[in-house]
Enzyme design. Structure first.
Site, PDB file in Angstrom:
ATOM      1  N   ASP A  35       0.820  -1.294   0.053  1.00 39.82           N
ATOM      2  CA  ASP A  35      -0.224  -0.182   0.105  1.00 39.82           C
ATOM      3  C   ASP A  35       0.980   1.118   0.037  1.00 39.82           C
ATOM      4  O   ASP A  35       2.066   1.339   0.382  1.00 39.82           O
ATOM      5  CB  ASP A  35      -0.725   0.063   1.333  1.00 39.82           C
ATOM      6  CG  ASP A  35      -2.034  -1.059   0.978  1.00 39.82           C
ATOM      7  OD1 ASP A  35      -2.068  -1.723   0.405  1.00 39.82           O
ATOM      8  OD2 ASP A  35      -2.857  -0.992   2.243  1.00 39.82           O
ATOM      9  N   HIS A 181       3.816  -2.464   3.065  1.00 40.85           N
ATOM     10  CA  HIS A 181       3.753  -0.948   2.378  1.00 40.85           C
ATOM     11  C   HIS A 181       5.166  -0.801   1.570  1.00 40.85           C
ATOM     12  O   HIS A 181       6.197  -1.258   2.016  1.00 40.85           O
ATOM     13  CB  HIS A 181       3.714  -0.086   3.382  1.00 40.85           C
ATOM     14  CG  HIS A 181       2.582  -0.022   4.371  1.00 40.85           C
ATOM     15  ND1 HIS A 181       2.251  -1.075   5.057  1.00 40.85           N
ATOM     16  CD2 HIS A 181       1.383   0.587   4.212  1.00 40.85           C
ATOM     17  CE1 HIS A 181       0.740  -0.957   5.613  1.00 40.85           C
ATOM     18  NE2 HIS A 181       0.530   0.156   4.995  1.00 40.85           N
TER      19      HIS A 181
HETATM   20 ZN   LIG Z   1      -2.428   3.414   3.264  1.00 41.65          ZN
END
Ligand SMILES: [Zn+2]
Length: 230
Positions: A35, A181
């Site tokens: 993400d 991430h």
């Molecule tokens: Zn996020």
């Protein structure tokens, strides 16, 4: 480390048509998801690492970051990864009206379509905020929200050695969707060690399948792959 916090457990009980948290567990697939990118400093090294292991992944991208680093988005597509929608500005969705939420999603879908020709991407809300209103709106359009089943906790940005130890103690199972991430290097430092171990354990790293296609006119999910900026 709680790999599946209570809220995620509840979301996991919802039908896949509303919320998906897992992938196909019939084989030995793991679904890596990243993400908040693309990030100019971190994403290239992550893509290099994934390529070295012939690993495919899904990237839930922030629209304004897509505009900053189109070359990285193109590289993701070229190297077999799948693009997901993670809003345009990564706001607190709980503070937005439904119309504002949809605007964030639509703008980013249009941006991503220039690269992959897909009209509707899987959508993962910023910070995983769950809203009944958005879920109902999506469901009415035969669209679902994509969450995860295994949280790497990499956003805590601690010592990767510790994270690796925790993940070894509770390793993912086939079909797990792993939350990571790419706007920091914690995931890269974990995966430098774990990808080889997971591969040796027989896992394959797969991109999530495309969002469920709607068969209802007038909208089509997949556009002709013509708007690619190259
Ligand atoms: Zn996020």
């Amino acid at each position: 480390m709680k790999l599946l916090p209570g809220r995620m457990q509840v979301l996991g009980w919802l039908p896949d048509a509303l919320v998906s948290v897992r992938g196909d567990d019939r084989g030995r697939a793991l679904y890596l998801t990243f993400d908040d990118g693309p990030h100019g400093g971190c994403t290239p090294a992550l893509l290099d690492l994934l390529r070295a292991y012939r690993a495919c992944a899904s990237f839930f991208l922030v629209g304004r970051n897509v505009e900053r680093h189109p070359e990285l988005v193109q590289r993701m597509v070229d190297e077999g990864h799948r693009l997901g929608n993670h809003s345009y500005t990564h706001p607190q969705f709980g503070r937005l009206s439904l119309a504002q939420q949809l605007e964030e999603i639509d703008v980013t879908d249009r941006l991503l379509a220039r690269f992959d020709g897909v009209r509707r991407h899987r959508f993962r809300p910023p910070r995983g905020v769950f809203s009944l209103g958005l879920t109902a709106h999506f469901a009415a359009r035969r669209r679902n929200l994509t969450y995860w089943s295994y949280n790497s906790m990499d956003y805590q940005r601690g010592d990767p050695v510790e994270f690796i130890a925790r993940m070894r103690a509770a390793p993912p199972k086939a079909g797990e969707v792993i939350l990571m991430h790419d706007d920091g290097d914690c995931a890269i430092r974990m995966l430098e060690t774990l990808l080889g171990e997971w591969q040796a354990a027989g896992f394959q790293f797969c991109a999530l399948p495309h969002a469920r296609q709607t068969h209802a006119a007038p909208e089509q999910d997949v556009a002709v792959r013509s708007a690619n900026p190259g």
